[in-house]
Design a protein around this motif. Structure first.
Motif, PDB file in Angstrom:
ATOM      1  N   LYS A 114       0.820  -1.211   0.000  1.00  0.00           N
ATOM      2  CA  LYS A 114       0.000   0.000   0.000  1.00  0.00           C
ATOM      3  C   LYS A 114       0.851   1.257   0.000  1.00  0.00           C
ATOM      4  O   LYS A 114       0.536   2.239  -0.649  1.00  0.00           O
ATOM      5  CB  LYS A 114      -0.919   0.003   1.211  1.00  0.00           C
ATOM      6  CG  LYS A 114      -2.002  -1.048   1.098  1.00  0.00           C
ATOM      7  CD  LYS A 114      -3.395  -0.448   1.228  1.00  0.00           C
ATOM      8  CE  LYS A 114      -4.439  -1.384   0.648  1.00  0.00           C
ATOM      9  NZ  LYS A 114      -4.396  -2.729   1.229  1.00  0.00           N
ATOM     10  N   PRO A 138      -2.888  -5.780  -4.210  1.00  0.00           N
ATOM     11  CA  PRO A 138      -2.098  -5.644  -2.989  1.00  0.00           C
ATOM     12  C   PRO A 138      -1.037  -6.741  -2.861  1.00  0.00           C
ATOM     13  O   PRO A 138      -1.292  -7.906  -3.147  1.00  0.00           O
ATOM     14  CB  PRO A 138      -3.139  -5.761  -1.873  1.00  0.00           C
ATOM     15  CG  PRO A 138      -4.271  -6.470  -2.480  1.00  0.00           C
ATOM     16  CD  PRO A 138      -4.287  -6.119  -3.926  1.00  0.00           C
TER      17      PRO A 138
ATOM     18  N   GLN C 113     -15.770  -2.879  19.031  1.00  0.00           N
ATOM     19  CA  GLN C 113     -15.758  -4.001  18.097  1.00  0.00           C
ATOM     20  C   GLN C 113     -15.348  -3.583  16.686  1.00  0.00           C
ATOM     21  O   GLN C 113     -14.599  -4.278  16.022  1.00  0.00           O
ATOM     22  CB  GLN C 113     -17.142  -4.673  18.044  1.00  0.00           C
ATOM     23  CG  GLN C 113     -17.129  -5.958  17.222  1.00  0.00           C
ATOM     24  CD  GLN C 113     -18.500  -6.327  16.696  1.00  0.00           C
ATOM     25  OE1 GLN C 113     -19.432  -5.537  16.688  1.00  0.00           O
ATOM     26  NE2 GLN C 113     -18.628  -7.563  16.255  1.00  0.00           N
ATOM     27  N   VAL C 114     -15.862  -2.453  16.242  1.00  0.00           N
ATOM     28  CA  VAL C 114     -15.663  -2.113  14.829  1.00  0.00           C
ATOM     29  C   VAL C 114     -14.404  -1.296  14.562  1.00  0.00           C
ATOM     30  O   VAL C 114     -14.159  -0.908  13.436  1.00  0.00           O
ATOM     31  CB  VAL C 114     -16.883  -1.379  14.228  1.00  0.00           C
ATOM     32  CG1 VAL C 114     -18.125  -2.226  14.341  1.00  0.00           C
ATOM     33  CG2 VAL C 114     -17.075  -0.035  14.872  1.00  0.00           C
TER      34      VAL C 114
ATOM     35  N   LEU D 201     -18.610  -5.408   9.190  1.00  0.00           N
ATOM     36  CA  LEU D 201     -17.995  -4.104   8.935  1.00  0.00           C
ATOM     37  C   LEU D 201     -16.492  -4.174   9.146  1.00  0.00           C
ATOM     38  O   LEU D 201     -15.698  -3.790   8.277  1.00  0.00           O
ATOM     39  CB  LEU D 201     -18.619  -3.061   9.863  1.00  0.00           C
ATOM     40  CG  LEU D 201     -18.139  -1.637   9.673  1.00  0.00           C
ATOM     41  CD1 LEU D 201     -18.489  -1.139   8.299  1.00  0.00           C
ATOM     42  CD2 LEU D 201     -18.736  -0.728  10.730  1.00  0.00           C
ATOM     43  N   ILE D 202     -16.106  -4.690  10.299  1.00  0.00           N
ATOM     44  CA  ILE D 202     -14.669  -4.743  10.580  1.00  0.00           C
ATOM     45  C   ILE D 202     -13.996  -5.730   9.626  1.00  0.00           C
ATOM     46  O   ILE D 202     -12.857  -5.527   9.203  1.00  0.00           O
ATOM     47  CB  ILE D 202     -14.418  -5.099  12.061  1.00  0.00           C
ATOM     48  CG1 ILE D 202     -12.932  -4.997  12.404  1.00  0.00           C
ATOM     49  CG2 ILE D 202     -14.891  -6.459  12.425  1.00  0.00           C
ATOM     50  CD1 ILE D 202     -12.460  -3.593  12.427  1.00  0.00           C
ATOM     51  N   VAL D 205     -13.206  -4.090   6.487  1.00  0.00           N
ATOM     52  CA  VAL D 205     -12.004  -3.267   6.641  1.00  0.00           C
ATOM     53  C   VAL D 205     -10.745  -4.132   6.605  1.00  0.00           C
ATOM     54  O   VAL D 205      -9.792  -3.865   5.874  1.00  0.00           O
ATOM     55  CB  VAL D 205     -12.098  -2.478   7.967  1.00  0.00           C
ATOM     56  CG1 VAL D 205     -10.776  -1.829   8.282  1.00  0.00           C
ATOM     57  CG2 VAL D 205     -13.196  -1.440   7.857  1.00  0.00           C
ATOM     58  N   GLU D 208     -10.009  -5.468   3.250  1.00  0.00           N
ATOM     59  CA  GLU D 208      -9.430  -4.467   2.371  1.00  0.00           C
ATOM     60  C   GLU D 208      -7.965  -4.262   2.687  1.00  0.00           C
ATOM     61  O   GLU D 208      -7.141  -4.105   1.788  1.00  0.00           O
ATOM     62  CB  GLU D 208     -10.201  -3.167   2.549  1.00  0.00           C
ATOM     63  CG  GLU D 208     -10.497  -2.484   1.248  1.00  0.00           C
ATOM     64  CD  GLU D 208     -11.006  -1.113   1.524  1.00  0.00           C
ATOM     65  OE1 GLU D 208     -10.383  -0.160   1.054  1.00  0.00           O
ATOM     66  OE2 GLU D 208     -12.027  -1.001   2.245  1.00  0.00           O
ATOM     67  N   PHE D 209      -7.639  -4.276   3.977  1.00  0.00           N
ATOM     68  CA  PHE D 209      -6.239  -4.185   4.362  1.00  0.00           C
ATOM     69  C   PHE D 209      -5.434  -5.270   3.661  1.00  0.00           C
ATOM     70  O   PHE D 209      -4.348  -5.040   3.171  1.00  0.00           O
ATOM     71  CB  PHE D 209      -6.075  -4.383   5.874  1.00  0.00           C
ATOM     72  CG  PHE D 209      -6.383  -3.161   6.678  1.00  0.00           C
ATOM     73  CD1 PHE D 209      -6.374  -1.903   6.108  1.00  0.00           C
ATOM     74  CD2 PHE D 209      -6.663  -3.274   8.025  1.00  0.00           C
ATOM     75  CE1 PHE D 209      -6.643  -0.785   6.868  1.00  0.00           C
ATOM     76  CE2 PHE D 209      -6.935  -2.161   8.791  1.00  0.00           C
ATOM     77  CZ  PHE D 209      -6.929  -0.913   8.212  1.00  0.00           C
ATOM     78  N   GLY D 212      -7.053  -5.916  -0.491  1.00  0.00           N
ATOM     79  CA  GLY D 212      -7.951  -4.894  -0.970  1.00  0.00           C
ATOM     80  C   GLY D 212      -7.518  -4.060  -2.129  1.00  0.00           C
ATOM     81  O   GLY D 212      -6.346  -3.945  -2.449  1.00  0.00           O
TER      82      GLY D 212
END
Ligand SMILES: Nc1ncnc2c1ncn2[C@@H]1O[C@H](COP(=O)(O)OP(=O)(O)OP(=O)(O)O)[C@@H](O)[C@H]1O
Ligand SMILES: Nc1ncnc2c1ncn2[C@@H]1O[C@H](COP(=O)(O)OP(=O)(O)OP(=O)(O)O)[C@@H](O)[C@H]1O
Ligand SMILES: [Mg+2]
Ligand SMILES: [Mg+2]
Lengths: 315, 269, 274, 274, 269
Positions: A114, A138, C113-114, D201-202, D205, D208-209, D212
């Motif tokens: 990234k 990535p 949590q999020v 949701l997490i 994320v 994506e890390f 992603g």
């Protein structure tokens, strides 16, 4: 002795050799320093620790980090740059007709970390027409997807990935050193908090000088003790890999090229900084409002420290 | 609702328990060598002390529990599943056993739904069943909003709604006031007369059992077993006048005595 | 005339008891065979997907390194699980006992949590004394919420009639909690625990990735990442398999605890009497 | 002579209804004030911990970038949640309907749970057609297990008497599932959903890390990481706050759905009649 | 177990419902203006059709439900909580309401445990209560392993184990066979005589109510209200001989008639 901690940005390896050398052979001690090296690693947060003041010196990856620091008002400065060239490379499969750097733009996929994506790749898009965001995938520090897909390229570190790929896949990848294509940032810099530079310039100077001497000793002298330290910190490191790295660093003039040849390891110049900065501004990676001179100080370098050691070692 | 092809002739056994023994996994011997035949068209009452295995016997008949030894014979033909799917059995559990997430209507509608009926098609059936137990006004309520007796009545409506051939009822009226109970007694007698039901009925009321039954079986506890049997020789369709007959009075006394004897037969209390 | 099927023969306890072991084992063998076949048939290179046999060999060869790392990870896992169970149970009690506390705190539990660990790991590192504590903090954050959610749901699902009973006999809040709500919440709690067990393990790994210690005293996560970086994919897989087996073991352990606690009374664990 | 307290006045619906909004809001204000005070009092630099006011300004300033990223993340979140709910429910049904399937598959579900995404992301990237799909796969894997666990626990917790009733009326397996097991499992399912919402949701994320997309079409995770690299800490916090608020919103949504489904019959949602 | 400082003199009201109205949140009007006083030492039976609000009235007396209008007066003094903690009330719910995770012993032990007693100290009390309902042999069983009647008996044992001053019982014997029921009837009468209990008793059996009560209140349904009241002028301690007295027979007929009237008063079935 002044207690000093130094955070690197990756696991112990030959690219950090000079610092370990200075610890191992007592150079730091001779300069009145007791240095603890905190090795970094994937996702380690040593940079945050420098910013938070929990360590004294940090090994910066490239100058962009320092530009960002200036932009965001983070009071850190680069006081020395061990690597004249960033060992960052893009590599490709050898049999895909990729002969020049610009040919990479033809590939559908480039695996990038990234950080390189938001920096080097932006510059590539601007400097070499044809690169586009869609190529990006990535890179998770596992080269398998690259090896599996001949129509792909991947970022790497001159001294690491090509070695691994060759060892595993059995072929030598095509290598393009970004620095040779114009991405001319210094690398493996020494960053410190502005406060330290202002209040204890003497300590900074001692660390910069001792590190440079360490590097000469590592490259040209007996580096066994340093390598032993590296291998304690990172048990996976092999002699083979270390030898490969040192050879590559010398081959590409990573540590010693340009001004470093005369000014000594760590030497930086305003012109070199400005050149890189202007390219980054053109690529919109860096804001034009950044006062680039605030990102570094030339106070501590280009004093020829250690050249004598090199000579003595016959390098 | 669904027609059963060929009901057994009156008097022929519909289901027979032969030497049924039930030992629960915790070691309780609930039934020991129970022999019991239910005959076509009869109204059989099971009477006995609390914990003597009446519910267990009823559950075994319905195929809800497997005997540990002995066997159940369904001479009428067809296997277990087919028999049930033929709308054969209606069952009133001792506890209301309602689905808390479904309205009263939906609870009563359930057996019809499981037979594959659509709600609209059987709406009147469900409503009739609810009317029978006096809960028409509560069709939209949830079980939680009902009194104990009302829940039990929903459960009765659910058992009746399919007009099953065989009706197994486990103390259906215990939570009801005497007047409702008498009314439902008479309703059951009338429906049984009309539809030719075979009924197996568990009750604790000697009077109720004599009023309703053509045969009464008295059980004793642990191990559960049959200790005596009484026939009530009266026409199946009875009314309040029956309670004043000499037959009624005498049978009540006899059954009571048998129950006393059954209780004395073990150190129950 | 058809007779009903004869009563079932007495249960065969041995077969019954072996089944839970044999079936997964059979599947395991099948998976291994397919895996092996795939790797051979398509000549998949070991640096992309090593065959099972190679992974097994690597596992044996690198056992020294890997087992040490596993111990480090396990220590974090169980510490995190313990802390999360304790913390989440306490908070769940607080939040169900006081409506206000519940309203006030639940959003913040959700926020916890999020929030991506990767993003706040540096902050944690700055404010927490040492790496060990930072890793534990991260693992705790990840494990916390599912246990909290299940525990809260459990504490709220108590039979209202039993609540009435306790109210009637003048039970104090503490008594109601200890003798009614907590026992009644067990089925939910154990579901949370089963999720939390595996989650604590993976959280320990993720935490190590993000806040991670590196080098000698580091856990499985670091070994896995390092193997990846070194393209030592057989070892990567050996590490993953070690991790998975540990996960299955932790799950099995939490399931066992759950079964022992519920088997005498709760539908989910009770054998139906038929 | 003492009289019992007079019967409670009729409930005040407005205050009752405002409480769930006011209390967290009050806490929010308190948290913001403490945060602000801390930053000022200890003169914490914005590149370590920016004050709430600065973060708010950044949020407004960067709204264009951030909201676009949020939309991308939300799309992944809800797709992953939907897939996880569907997949986990199906698998839970399969595993509770067939003992063998349950025995065979649960260990593998656990393995899926405890496998670190970061480690298998490269494999996924190799075998999955595009980045979008890779991200979704990762998010799905993370979200899957808690819903599966809760759903399984729910399906197993059905009242045995009701099972008897269905058996008696010759209900098919499908009917038993649809009309009995699934409704009965609702309280567990919704607990799983509440956990799963935030987790999706997490997971989006984290996915994506690891796997992603970046650049123009990228989600919140990328923006957060980018801000971290570029030392734009106020924007990092703005991103985190956006993420947290979204998490709270998702949680509130799943709670609402749960409440609507359970309020007429289940203890956990029912108001006690007193 | 615990001594209550100063019991009210016989005949003085222990608790009084004044114009109690209960509307449930779904709109059902369960009680409308119910006036009812329970006097010290009396045995008051509530009779009425299913769903007429008997359970609701009992729950209001026990403080488990708040009336929507009207009030409850406890002239004896002390507030709600203190009264309960004084071991004042024993309650048998209409459903067994046992903790499924606790053994029979622990279920019966519960009220004593809540009073702060240690298990060892009150073991004999629990065992006595279990013996009274004939479940000594089942102390270690779990509720699931009991028959319907046995569960209800555990619930009765739990209400008696604290020897409360006031006993509220909601159809406690409905699930029991007549013999056990009669035995428990006599046990209650004896204990009441010994311990001076005040009992409010919901039942569906007219006979039972007349046999046990000093006063009988008949209610009508929706809205629940009192329609008639009967005093049974006989010594509190009775035996089977009482069932043959003229007073018993006549009261049974009167109460039955009142019940009929109450049912006729609404379109209940
Ligand atoms: N699931 C079970 N596990 C173990 N024992 C059981 C179970 N169900 C019933 N029993 C035992 O079996 C015996 C018979 O129970 P059953 O329910 O058949 O009695 P019953 O005659 O219906 O009694 P009641 O009139 O009280 O309903 C009892 O002693 C009971 O303890
Ligand atoms: N929780 C509740 N919510 C709504 N309505 C209720 C609730 N509980 C009881 N009711 C209604 O209140 C009325 C009185 O109920 P209650 O339980 O007091 O009757 P009951 O006299 O005890 O009847 P039974 O003899 O059948 O037990 C009924 O019409 C019932 O539908
Ligand atoms: Mg029974
Ligand atoms: Mg009632």
């Amino acid at each position: 002795l002044d207690e000093v901690s130094f955070g690197t940005n990756w696991l112990a390896q030959a690219e950090h050799g000079g610092f370990y050398q200075a610890v191992a052979d007592g150079t730091y001690e001779k300069y009145g320093l007791k240095v603890t090296i905190r090795q970094g690693g994937p996702q380690a947060a040593n940079r945050s620790l420098l910013i938070a003041g929990q360590i004294d010196f940090y090994m910066g990856g490239n100058m962009l980090e320092s530009f960002d620091a200036v932009k965001n008002g983070v009071p850190t400065v680069t006081v020395s740059a061990i690597f004249q060239k960033d060992p960052q490379i893009i590599m490709a499969h050898p049999d895909q007709g990729i002969d020049a750097f610009a040919d990479l733009a033809k590939l559908p996929t480039i695996f990038l970390g990234k950080d390189l994506f938001i920096t080097g790749f932006q510059w590539m898009k601007q400097a070499y027409p044809g690169f586009k965001d869609e190529q990006y995938k990535p890179y998770t520090f596992n080269p398998a997807p690259f090896i599996a897909d001949p129509q792909s390229a991947q970022q790497g570190y001159l001294t690491s990935e090509p070695f691994e790929v060759e060892r595993q896949a059995g072929w030598k990848p095509k290598i393009f050193l970004l620095a040779d294509q114009g991405f001319d940032t210094y690398s493996t810099t020494i960053e410190a908090q502005q406060k330290l530079v202002d209040e204890k310039p003497d300590l900074v100077q001692r660390f910069v000088d001792a590190s440079a001497i360490g590097w000469y000793n590592y490259l040209y002298g007996d580096n066994k003790a340093a390598n032993a330290l590296i291998k304690t910190d990172n048990p996976e490191m092999t002699d083979e890999q270390i030898a490969f790295s040192i050879a590559k660093m010398k081959e590409y003039g990573i540590v010693e090229s340009a001004e470093a040849l005369t000014g000594g390891i760590g030497c930086m110049t305003d012109a070199h900084h400005k050149s890189f900065y202007d390219k980054m501004v053109a690529a919109a990676v860096v804001d034009a409002s950044v006062d680039v001179t605030k990102a570094y100080t030339l106070k501590f370098v280009c004093k020829g420290v250690g050249l004598d050691v090199k000579k003595a070692l016959g390098g | 609702m669904s027609a059963v092809p060929s009901p057994a002739p009156p008097g022929a056994p519909v289901v027979r328990l032969e030497g049924v023994t039930k030992t629960f996994s915790n070691g309780t011997l609930a039934l020991a060598g129970l022999d019991l035949a239910v005959r076509q068209g009869e109204f059989l009452s099971l009477l006995g002390p609390s914990g003597c295995g009446k519910s267990t016997a009823l559950r075994i008949m319905a195929g809800l529990t497997q005997p540990s030894a002995g066997r159940i014979v369904w001479p009428g033909g067809a296997d277990d599943g087919a028999r049930r799917r033929a709308g054969g059995i209606g069952f009133v559990f001792q506890e209301p056993t309602l689905m808390p997430w479904a309205s009263v209507f939906d609870n009563v509608f359930l057996p019809l739904r499981l037979e594959g009926n659509r709600r609209g098609a059987v709406k009147t059936d469900v409503e009739e069943a609810l009317a029978l137990v006096g809960l028409s006004a509560f069709a939209g309520h949830y079980p939680r909003e009902l009194s104990g007796g009302m829940k039990m009545r929903v459960s009765i409506a659910r058992a009746l709604v399919t007009r099953p051939r065989i009706l197994l009822m486990d103390e259906p009226f215990a939570a009801l006031d005497e007047i409702t109970r008498f009314k439902l007694n008479n309703d059951i007698l009338r429906l049984r007369d009309q539809l030719g039901w075979t009924v197996v009925f568990v009750t604790h009321s000697v009077y109720e059992s004599v009023y309703l039954s053509s045969r009464i079986v008295v059980m004793a506890a642990r191990p559960g077993r049959v200790v005596s049997e009484f026939a009530v020789d009266a026409p199946p369709l009875r009314d309040e006048a029956f309670r004043t007959t000499e037959l009624y009075g005498r049978t009540c006394l006899d059954v009571s005595a048998a129950l006393h004897a059954a209780m004395g037969a073990n150190d129950h209390l | 005339m058809t007779d009903a099927p004869p009563p079932a023969a007495p249960p065969r306890p041995l077969r019954e008891r072996l089944l839970p072991v044999l079936v997964p084992l059979a599947i395991l063998v099948a998976v291994l065979l397919v895996w092996d076949w795939y790797v051979r048939a398509y000549d998949v290179k070991p640096y992309i997907l090593p065959g099972p046999w190679l992974v097994a060999q690597t596992l044996v060869k690198d056992w020294g390194t890997l087992s040490g790392a596993l111990l480090v990870t396990l220590e974090i896992t169980f510490s995190a699980l313990f802390l999360a169970v304790a913390g989440a149970s306490l908070l769940a009690v607080l939040m169900t006992e006081s409506r206000i506390a519940g309203l006030a705190l639940f959003p913040y539990a959700v926020i916890l949590q999020v929030t991506p660990i990767v993003a706040i790991a540096p902050l944690i590192l700055i404010y927490v004394p040492n790496t060990q504590a930072a890793v534990l903090t991260c693992a705790f954050i990840v494990t916390f919420f599912p246990i909290l959610s299940n525990m809260t749901a459990g504490l709220k699902s108590v039979d209202h009639n039993l609540l009435d009973l306790f109210h009637l006999y003048g039970a104090s809040r503490l008594q109601t909690l200890l003798f009614l709500k907590i026992p009644a919440a067990q089925p939910y709690f154990f579901t949370g625990l089963r999720i939390g067990g595996g989650l604590a393990l993976i959280a320990a790994v993720v935490a190590e990735f993000s806040a991670g210690s590196a080098g000698a005293g580091s856990g499985l996560a670091f070994r896995i990442l390092e193997s990846q970086y070194r393209l030592n994919i057989p070892r990567l897989f050996a590490g993953l398999i070690l991790l998975s087996s540990t996960g299955v073991l932790v799950f099995w352990l939490t399931s066992l605890v759950s079964h022992l606690a519920l088997r005498r009374w709760h539908e989910s664990a009770l054998k139906r009497e038929i």
